[in-house]
Motif scaffolding. Structure first.
Motif, short mmCIF file in Angstrom:
data_model
loop_
_atom_site.label_atom_id
_atom_site.label_comp_id
_atom_site.label_asym_id
_atom_site.label_seq_id
_atom_site.Cartn_x
_atom_site.Cartn_y
_atom_site.Cartn_z
N LEU A 12 0.83 -1.20 0.00
CA LEU A 12 0.00 0.00 0.00
C LEU A 12 0.87 1.26 0.00
CD1 LEU A 12 -2.85 1.22 0.17
CD2 LEU A 12 -2.63 1.13 2.64
N GLY A 13 1.92 1.25 0.79
CA GLY A 13 2.83 2.38 0.84
C GLY A 13 3.49 2.63 -0.50
N GLY A 14 3.88 1.55 -1.19
CA GLY A 14 4.47 1.70 -2.52
C GLY A 14 3.51 2.33 -3.50
N LEU A 15 2.25 1.90 -3.45
CA LEU A 15 1.25 2.49 -4.34
C LEU A 15 1.02 3.97 -4.04
CD1 LEU A 15 -1.38 -0.40 -4.45
CD2 LEU A 15 0.14 0.32 -6.28
N VAL A 16 0.95 4.30 -2.76
CA VAL A 16 0.75 5.70 -2.36
C VAL A 16 1.97 6.53 -2.76
CG1 VAL A 16 0.51 7.25 -0.39
CG2 VAL A 16 -0.89 5.19 -0.53
N LEU A 17 3.17 5.98 -2.57
CA LEU A 17 4.38 6.71 -2.96
C LEU A 17 4.40 7.00 -4.46
CD1 LEU A 17 7.24 5.05 -0.87
CD2 LEU A 17 6.34 7.36 -0.66
N VAL A 18 4.01 6.03 -5.26
CA VAL A 18 3.97 6.24 -6.71
C VAL A 18 2.96 7.34 -7.05
CG1 VAL A 18 3.28 5.17 -8.90
CG2 VAL A 18 4.81 3.97 -7.34
N MET A 19 1.77 7.30 -6.43
CA MET A 19 0.77 8.33 -6.70
C MET A 19 1.24 9.71 -6.27
SD MET A 19 -2.92 6.45 -6.08
CE MET A 19 -2.64 6.15 -4.34
N VAL A 20 1.86 9.81 -5.09
CA VAL A 20 2.37 11.10 -4.60
C VAL A 20 3.48 11.59 -5.52
CG1 VAL A 20 3.67 12.19 -2.72
CG2 VAL A 20 1.69 10.78 -2.21
N PHE A 21 4.37 10.69 -5.93
CA PHE A 21 5.47 11.06 -6.81
C PHE A 21 4.95 11.59 -8.15
CE2 PHE A 21 8.84 9.90 -9.89
CZ PHE A 21 9.85 10.72 -9.39
N ILE A 26 3.65 16.15 -11.83
CA ILE A 26 2.67 16.88 -12.64
C ILE A 26 2.51 18.31 -12.13
CG2 ILE A 26 0.20 17.01 -13.22
CD1 ILE A 26 0.27 13.90 -13.29
N ALA A 27 2.41 18.47 -10.81
CA ALA A 27 2.25 19.81 -10.24
C ALA A 27 3.49 20.67 -10.50
CB ALA A 27 1.98 19.71 -8.74
N ALA A 28 4.67 20.07 -10.39
CA ALA A 28 5.90 20.83 -10.65
C ALA A 28 5.98 21.22 -12.13
CB ALA A 28 7.11 20.00 -10.26
N PRO A 42 8.36 19.96 -1.98
CA PRO A 42 8.51 19.75 -0.53
C PRO A 42 7.33 19.00 0.09
CG PRO A 42 8.95 22.05 -1.08
CD PRO A 42 8.44 21.37 -2.32
N ILE A 43 6.13 19.27 -0.39
CA ILE A 43 4.95 18.59 0.13
C ILE A 43 5.01 17.11 -0.24
CG2 ILE A 43 2.44 18.39 -0.06
CD1 ILE A 43 2.41 21.48 -0.40
N GLY A 44 5.38 16.80 -1.47
CA GLY A 44 5.48 15.41 -1.91
C GLY A 44 6.54 14.64 -1.14
N PHE A 45 7.71 15.25 -0.97
CA PHE A 45 8.77 14.58 -0.22
C PHE A 45 8.40 14.40 1.25
CE2 PHE A 45 11.78 16.23 -3.62
CZ PHE A 45 11.86 14.99 -4.24
N THR A 46 7.70 15.37 1.81
CA THR A 46 7.24 15.25 3.20
C THR A 46 6.24 14.09 3.33
OG1 THR A 46 7.55 17.61 3.55
CG2 THR A 46 6.12 16.46 5.11
N ALA A 47 5.32 13.99 2.39
CA ALA A 47 4.34 12.90 2.41
C ALA A 47 5.04 11.55 2.30
CB ALA A 47 3.33 13.08 1.29
N MET A 48 6.03 11.46 1.42
CA MET A 48 6.76 10.21 1.26
C MET A 48 7.53 9.84 2.53
SD MET A 48 8.27 10.31 -2.58
CE MET A 48 7.68 11.64 -3.60
N ALA A 49 8.17 10.84 3.14
CA ALA A 49 8.93 10.58 4.37
C ALA A 49 8.00 10.14 5.51
CB ALA A 49 9.70 11.84 4.78
#
Length: 117
Positions: A12-21, A26-28, A42-49
């Motif tokens: 589940l974490g891998g799937l969420v990491l891919v979606m956040v990444f 896309i946002a960048a 920064p928001i994406g990296f914070t979510a991943m961490a």
């Protein structure tokens, strides 16, 4: 500790990491097209961490529970252990034995992490 991490959380974490990444990329990209500074990285990296930290904390918590239950069992305390269908009172006095990370009696095995004092 790594061996106690729930494989479902890793998937589940891998799937969420891919979606956040992907969302971060896309946002960048959109911000770059509009010549604006993006806050997505920064928001994406914070979510991943935070996600990785949660997965590691769950593994640590599970290991701590197992260690505590084994220690209580070895001190002669009685533990209430549950499976999907039943609950058992586990102690040395009632003939239970410790097998790696499970309590055994006759042909029954109960996982140590599903016990409480």
């Amino acid at each position: 500790m790594i061996e106690h991490i729930n494989p479902g959380f890793i998937l589940l974490g891998g799937l969420v990491l891919v979606m956040v990444f992907l969302t971060t990329i896309i946002a960048a990209g959109d911000a770059y097209k509009e010549h604006k500074k993006s806050n997505a990285l920064p928001i994406g990296f914070t979510a991943m961490a935070l996600l990785v930290a949660f997965i590691l904390y769950d593994g640590y918590s599970t290991k701590s529970t197992i260690d505590k239950n084994i220690e209580l069992f070895q001190k002669g305390k009685e533990l209430e252990c549950s499976t999907l269908s039943s609950s058992y009172l586990v102690s040395k006095q009632t003939g239970w034995k410790l097998r790696k990370e499970a309590f055994s009696k006759d042909s029954l095995l109960v996982d140590v992490k599903y016990c409480k004092e």
